[in-house]
Design a protein around this motif. Sequence first.
Motif, PDB file in Angstrom:
ATOM      1  N   PHE A  69       0.837  -1.202   0.000  1.00 22.13           N
ATOM      2  CA  PHE A  69       0.000   0.000   0.000  1.00 22.13           C
ATOM      3  C   PHE A  69       0.872   1.253   0.000  1.00 22.13           C
ATOM      4  O   PHE A  69       0.643   2.186  -0.767  1.00 22.13           O
ATOM      5  N   PHE A  70       1.900   1.261   0.846  1.00 21.96           N
ATOM      6  CA  PHE A  70       2.821   2.392   0.916  1.00 21.96           C
ATOM      7  C   PHE A  70       3.467   2.625  -0.453  1.00 21.96           C
ATOM      8  O   PHE A  70       3.564   3.759  -0.922  1.00 21.96           O
ATOM      9  N   GLY A  71       3.896   1.547  -1.108  1.00 19.11           N
ATOM     10  CA  GLY A  71       4.496   1.657  -2.441  1.00 19.11           C
ATOM     11  C   GLY A  71       3.519   2.203  -3.469  1.00 19.11           C
ATOM     12  O   GLY A  71       3.894   2.993  -4.336  1.00 19.11           O
ATOM     13  N   TRP A  72       2.256   1.785  -3.373  1.00 15.53           N
ATOM     14  CA  TRP A  72       1.212   2.274  -4.282  1.00 15.53           C
ATOM     15  C   TRP A  72       1.025   3.782  -4.113  1.00 15.53           C
ATOM     16  O   TRP A  72       0.985   4.527  -5.094  1.00 15.53           O
ATOM     17  N   VAL A  73       0.935   4.233  -2.864  1.00 14.92           N
ATOM     18  CA  VAL A  73       0.771   5.667  -2.588  1.00 14.92           C
ATOM     19  C   VAL A  73       2.008   6.434  -3.063  1.00 14.92           C
ATOM     20  O   VAL A  73       1.893   7.500  -3.690  1.00 14.92           O
ATOM     21  N   ARG A  75       4.079   5.662  -5.456  1.00 10.28           N
ATOM     22  CA  ARG A  75       4.077   5.724  -6.925  1.00 10.28           C
ATOM     23  C   ARG A  75       3.127   6.826  -7.411  1.00 10.28           C
ATOM     24  O   ARG A  75       3.438   7.557  -8.348  1.00 10.28           O
ATOM     25  N   ILE A  76       1.990   6.965  -6.762  1.00  9.91           N
ATOM     26  CA  ILE A  76       1.042   8.040  -7.114  1.00  9.91           C
ATOM     27  C   ILE A  76       1.706   9.399  -6.906  1.00  9.91           C
ATOM     28  O   ILE A  76       1.601  10.290  -7.750  1.00  9.91           O
ATOM     29  N   MET A  77       2.399   9.568  -5.789  1.00  6.41           N
ATOM     30  CA  MET A  77       3.064  10.845  -5.496  1.00  6.41           C
ATOM     31  C   MET A  77       4.150  11.149  -6.535  1.00  6.41           C
ATOM     32  O   MET A  77       4.269  12.279  -7.009  1.00  6.41           O
ATOM     33  N   ILE A  78       4.940  10.151  -6.882  1.00  3.73           N
ATOM     34  CA  ILE A  78       5.992  10.345  -7.885  1.00  3.73           C
ATOM     35  C   ILE A  78       5.368  10.724  -9.224  1.00  3.73           C
ATOM     36  O   ILE A  78       5.810  11.671  -9.886  1.00  3.73           O
ATOM     37  N   ASN A  79       4.314  10.013  -9.617  1.00  2.00           N
ATOM     38  CA  ASN A  79       3.644  10.325 -10.887  1.00  2.00           C
ATOM     39  C   ASN A  79       3.063  11.727 -10.873  1.00  2.00           C
ATOM     40  O   ASN A  79       3.127  12.440 -11.883  1.00  2.00           O
TER      41      ASN A  79
END
Length: 180
Positions: A69-73, A75-79
């Motif tokens: 979940f942390f990785g998913w969030v 990735r959203i921030m980086i994008n």
Amino acid sequence: MNTEHLIKESRSGDRSAQHLLYQQLSAPMMGVCIRYMKNQQDAEDVLLEGFYKVFKNLEKLNYENENAFFGWVKRIMINEALMKLRKNKEIQIMSINEDVDKEIDISPLKSLETADLLKIIRSIPVGYRTVFNLYEIEGYSHQEIADQLKISTGTSKSQLFKAKKLLREMLQSKNEGYGS
């Protein structure tokens, strides 16, 4: 409440669960955003837009574990950061340099405090900084960076080489100032 429960409650529209989830993730995600943006205000904008997308897309998330979940969030921030840089036409990728395959020693970076290092990284040109962050900090491959930024892998390698070279020069000049 654990993260999985907060996600479940957030999906159902529970504002207090959403607030707790935001509080739990906002500090580390702000760290991600600030690495890509030139100033605090832009990083805060990215953070808020990113969380908007997180909450909007929670229904689509198949929760596996907290790390995923942390990785998913993240990735959203980086994008979001990359989209803001593209929108503002801040990413200007320089041409390929033939010295790309030479490795630059950035060992002086190891002795710096995190805040000092972040300040130095934020001062390099956006294209260099973006590739440096994606490769060295986030662990993306050159192919993944090329796909994200719509550049060639050679250009990604060149940007990383130039970023490391510039960082080394900045560190050497900073260290010379301390010794005099």
